[in-house]
Scaffold this active site. Structure first.
Site, PDB file in Angstrom:
ATOM      1  N   SER A 160       9.009  28.188  41.402  1.00 12.47           N
ATOM      2  CA  SER A 160       8.534  28.950  40.235  1.00 12.47           C
ATOM      3  C   SER A 160       7.127  28.500  39.888  1.00 12.47           C
ATOM      4  O   SER A 160       6.725  27.373  40.212  1.00 12.47           O
ATOM      5  CB  SER A 160       9.456  28.661  39.043  1.00 12.47           C
ATOM      6  OG  SER A 160       8.901  29.176  37.854  1.00 12.47           O
ATOM      7  N   TYR A 211      14.716  22.932  33.614  1.00 19.20           N
ATOM      8  CA  TYR A 211      14.507  23.968  34.642  1.00 19.20           C
ATOM      9  C   TYR A 211      13.224  23.697  35.432  1.00 19.20           C
ATOM     10  O   TYR A 211      13.221  23.722  36.677  1.00 19.20           O
ATOM     11  CB  TYR A 211      14.438  25.334  33.963  1.00 19.20           C
ATOM     12  CG  TYR A 211      14.040  26.468  34.872  1.00 19.20           C
ATOM     13  CD1 TYR A 211      14.984  27.101  35.683  1.00 19.20           C
ATOM     14  CD2 TYR A 211      12.720  26.927  34.933  1.00 19.20           C
ATOM     15  CE1 TYR A 211      14.620  28.152  36.514  1.00 19.20           C
ATOM     16  CE2 TYR A 211      12.356  27.977  35.751  1.00 19.20           C
ATOM     17  CZ  TYR A 211      13.303  28.589  36.546  1.00 19.20           C
ATOM     18  OH  TYR A 211      12.934  29.628  37.370  1.00 19.20           O
TER      19      TYR A 211
HETATM   20  P1  NAD Z   1      18.787  36.810  38.082  1.00 23.26           P
HETATM   21  O1  NAD Z   1      19.544  36.492  36.856  1.00 23.26           O
HETATM   22  O2  NAD Z   1      18.789  38.213  38.534  1.00 23.26           O
HETATM   23  O3  NAD Z   1      19.270  35.933  39.305  1.00 23.26           O
HETATM   24  C1  NAD Z   1      19.812  34.650  39.198  1.00 23.26           C
HETATM   25  C2  NAD Z   1      21.124  34.674  39.939  1.00 23.26           C
HETATM   26  O4  NAD Z   1      21.566  33.335  40.085  1.00 23.26           O
HETATM   27  C3  NAD Z   1      22.239  35.399  39.222  1.00 23.26           C
HETATM   28  O5  NAD Z   1      22.295  36.769  39.561  1.00 23.26           O
HETATM   29  C4  NAD Z   1      23.475  34.657  39.711  1.00 23.26           C
HETATM   30  O6  NAD Z   1      24.140  35.400  40.699  1.00 23.26           O
HETATM   31  C5  NAD Z   1      22.920  33.399  40.335  1.00 23.26           C
HETATM   32  N1  NAD Z   1      23.588  32.214  39.822  1.00 23.26           N
HETATM   33  C6  NAD Z   1      23.321  31.521  38.698  1.00 23.26           C
HETATM   34  N2  NAD Z   1      24.178  30.486  38.571  1.00 23.26           N
HETATM   35  C7  NAD Z   1      25.003  30.537  39.643  1.00 23.26           C
HETATM   36  C8  NAD Z   1      26.095  29.738  40.084  1.00 23.26           C
HETATM   37  N3  NAD Z   1      26.510  28.661  39.407  1.00 23.26           N
HETATM   38  N4  NAD Z   1      26.727  30.096  41.226  1.00 23.26           N
HETATM   39  C9  NAD Z   1      26.341  31.192  41.933  1.00 23.26           C
HETATM   40  N5  NAD Z   1      25.293  31.965  41.570  1.00 23.26           N
HETATM   41  C10 NAD Z   1      24.638  31.638  40.433  1.00 23.26           C
HETATM   42  O7  NAD Z   1      17.302  36.294  37.831  1.00 23.26           O
HETATM   43  P2  NAD Z   1      16.030  36.131  38.781  1.00 23.26           P
HETATM   44  O8  NAD Z   1      14.910  35.955  37.837  1.00 23.26           O
HETATM   45  O9  NAD Z   1      15.960  37.162  39.813  1.00 23.26           O
HETATM   46  O10 NAD Z   1      16.267  34.712  39.442  1.00 23.26           O
HETATM   47  C11 NAD Z   1      16.207  34.486  40.821  1.00 23.26           C
HETATM   48  C12 NAD Z   1      15.440  33.215  41.110  1.00 23.26           C
HETATM   49  O11 NAD Z   1      14.090  33.390  40.764  1.00 23.26           O
HETATM   50  C13 NAD Z   1      15.938  31.981  40.350  1.00 23.26           C
HETATM   51  O12 NAD Z   1      15.946  30.871  41.223  1.00 23.26           O
HETATM   52  C14 NAD Z   1      14.863  31.800  39.304  1.00 23.26           C
HETATM   53  O13 NAD Z   1      14.751  30.454  38.910  1.00 23.26           O
HETATM   54  C15 NAD Z   1      13.647  32.263  40.068  1.00 23.26           C
HETATM   55  N6  NAD Z   1      12.504  32.604  39.232  1.00 23.26           N
HETATM   56  C16 NAD Z   1      12.585  33.655  38.368  1.00 23.26           C
HETATM   57  C17 NAD Z   1      11.478  33.944  37.571  1.00 23.26           C
HETATM   58  C18 NAD Z   1      11.501  35.091  36.610  1.00 23.26           C
HETATM   59  O14 NAD Z   1      10.564  35.219  35.807  1.00 23.26           O
HETATM   60  N7  NAD Z   1      12.485  35.950  36.605  1.00 23.26           N
HETATM   61  C19 NAD Z   1      10.325  33.163  37.660  1.00 23.26           C
HETATM   62  C20 NAD Z   1      10.291  32.105  38.556  1.00 23.26           C
HETATM   63  C21 NAD Z   1      11.396  31.825  39.333  1.00 23.26           C
END
Ligand code: NAD
Ligand code: MG
Length: 292
Positions: free
Chosen positions: A184, A197
């Site tokens: 991230s 986080y």
């Molecule tokens: P999202 O909520 O769509 O995806 C996160 C997913 O993590 C969930 O759909 C869920 O299936 C899974 N998850 C969480 N806890 C779990 C567990 N205990 N067991 C199995 N699955 C689990 O959100 P997103 O933003 O698409 O996140 C995807 C990745 O991107 C993450 O690693 C997040 O840290 C990273 N990220 C997101 C952003 C943002 O702004 N959205 C920024 C930087 C990094």
């Protein structure tokens, strides 16, 4: 014709909204763009078999749709509460003419990580790509209120599961395989309210570099993607203080949040054989904030 990145996707204020973790993409307003309508593949992942964690929604969903349209068979992992989002993704994978495998389960369990890899390998008939995208993010402004449970769960989900999945997968991964983790902007520019986080995302960045060094001699590449603010269920399930939702992403130089589909081409590239000289790297998709 050129597309202006400032207004290519939604660039207005977001309505305040909250769902309990992990949330559903289908209940968001506006619905994130994971490429359902527009992502077009060009066979970049033909005949590959991919396991994607967090594949039901957000960045993982966009990656699953893109991988399928690029010719890969795709297994996705998600939490049982997210079954309906996962079934939507299954439909898109199958509409692309590819095999889909749905594997619900909790990545905080080492045993489940082993089962996940075994099931994906057996059902897909091989394993070439691990796209490790699942993540947990809960805002907490004050370290004295940060519970030990939250610290454990954030590390188990974001960091430990990468060790466990990778360990289980290595006996199946052949030269040319690709592991893609998800760090991230928070690894580079941590927000004070994301102490636990952001720390996990720093760990993922370092893990990715160190693992790439171990696996290079086996011809396995390991890279990470560093998203900036992206409109996904994570953000409306406690990852941001509610007051941040309306202007989410607007502080980025490109003045809007990103959409999950804007991440997909980077995961596709890193999974593909075109990235044959790319390992140990972090790719930022941040709307302009620096990842160095
Ligand atoms: P999202 O909520 O769509 O995806 C996160 C997913 O993590 C969930 O759909 C869920 O299936 C899974 N998850 C969480 N806890 C779990 C567990 N205990 N067991 C199995 N699955 C689990 O959100 P997103 O933003 O698409 O996140 C995807 C990745 O991107 C993450 O690693 C997040 O840290 C990273 N990220 C997101 C952003 C943002 O702004 N959205 C920024 C930087 C990094
Ligand atoms: Mg989800």
């Amino acid at each position: 014709m050129c597309e202006n990145p400032l207004d290519k996707y939604y660039n207005k204020d977001y309505p305040i909204q909250y769902q309990k973790e992990p949330g559903l993409e289908s209940a968001m307003n506006p619905t994130p763009d994971a490429g359902e309508r527009d992502y077009q593949g060009t066979n970049q992942l033909k005949n590959k078999k991919a396991l994607i964690t967090g594949g039901d929604s957000g960045i993982g969903r966009a990656t699953a749709i893109a991988f399928a349209r690029e010719g890969a068979d795709v297994a996705i992992n998600y939490l049982p509460e997210e079954q309906s989002d996962a079934e939507d993704v299954q439909k898109y994978i199958e509409d692309a003419g590819q095999k889909s495998v749905l594997i619900p389960g909790d990545l905080k369990s080492e045993d489940f990580n082993k089962q996940l890899v075994e099931t994906a390998y057996n059902q897909l008939g091989g394993l070439d790509v691990l796209a490790l995208i699942a993540g947990k993010q809960q805002a907490e402004e004050d370290i004295t209120n940060l519970s030990t449970t939250q610290i454990f769960e954030t590390f188990e989900t974001n960091v430990y599961s990468i060790f466990w999945t990778t360990k289980a997968a290595l006996k199946y991964l052949k030269p040319g395989a690709s592991i893609i983790t998800t760090t991230s902007i928070q690894a580079y520019q941590p927000s004070p309210f994301l102490l636990d986080y952001a720390t996990t995302k720093g760990a993922i960045l370092t893990l990715t570099k160190a693992l790439s060094g171990q696996l290079a001699k086996q011809g396995i590449r390991v890279n990470t993607v560093a998203p900036g603010p992206i409109w996904t269920p994570l953000q409306v399930t406690g990852a941001q203080p509610q007051k941040n939702i309306p202007h989410f992403g607007q502080k980025a130089p490109l003045k809007r949040a990103g959409q999950p589909v804007e991440l997909a081409p980077v995961y596709v590239f890193l999974a593909s054989d075109k990235a044959s000289y790319v390992t140990g790297q972090s790719y930022g998709v941040t709307g302009g904030d620096f990842t160095n």
